[in-house]
Design a protein around this motif. Structure first.
Motif: not given
Length: 148
Positions: A31, A34, A37, A39, A41, A43-45, A47
């Motif tokens: 967490k 992420i 960066q 982002l 969580v 948004q990361h998922k 991507m």
């Protein structure tokens, strides 16, 4: 290129243990990493979900190959410096991290405008990787010289 006196099993073990250590490290710090960066969580998922099957696993494979190469070079450096011990290999790992890895990471992240927390988290990972590699390489030591 071959280096005299390196333990290939130790190199492979060092890469495996360091790779697993990195997996644990980034699982614990997922967490904050992420967020560093910029982002969420979600948004990361998204991507990750947008990537094809092979593209999802490519970074993990690349990381392992890179760690095999790092372990091989670290073992070669330690072997050239003298006795391959846990102490000498861990100290060498620390010097490699301080002199090459963290400096490169900081410069790249500064020019890319990345957050300092991302640099801190990633630098901690690579410090752990090199210290783990040094400990494993030193523990395995150099192969015994052939009798003769």
């Amino acid at each position: 290129m071959t280096f005299a006196g390196i333990n290939h099993l130790g190199i492979l073990a060092a890469a495996i243990v360091a790779w697993l250590g990195g997996a644990i490290y980034y699982t614990v710090l997922a967490k904050p990493w992420i967020a560093a960066q910029g982002l969420t969580v979600e948004q990361h998922k998204a991507m990750i979900a947008a990537k094809s099957g092979a593209a999802k696993f490519a970074p993990f494979i690349l990381a392992f190959v890179a760690e095999v190469i790092m372990a091989w070079v670290l073992a070669g450096m330690v072997g050239h410096l003298g006795a391959v011990t846990i102490r000498s290999a861990v100290i060498s790992g620390l010097f490699v991290w301080a002199g090459f890895v963290v400096t490169t990471l900081l410069v790249n992240n500064a020019f890319a405008g990345r957050r300092s927390m991302l640099s801190l988290i990633d630098a901690g990972h690579w410090l752990g990787v090199l210290l783990i590699m040094g400990a494993v390489i030193g523990w395995f030591g150099a192969p015994a010289a052939p009798a003769g």
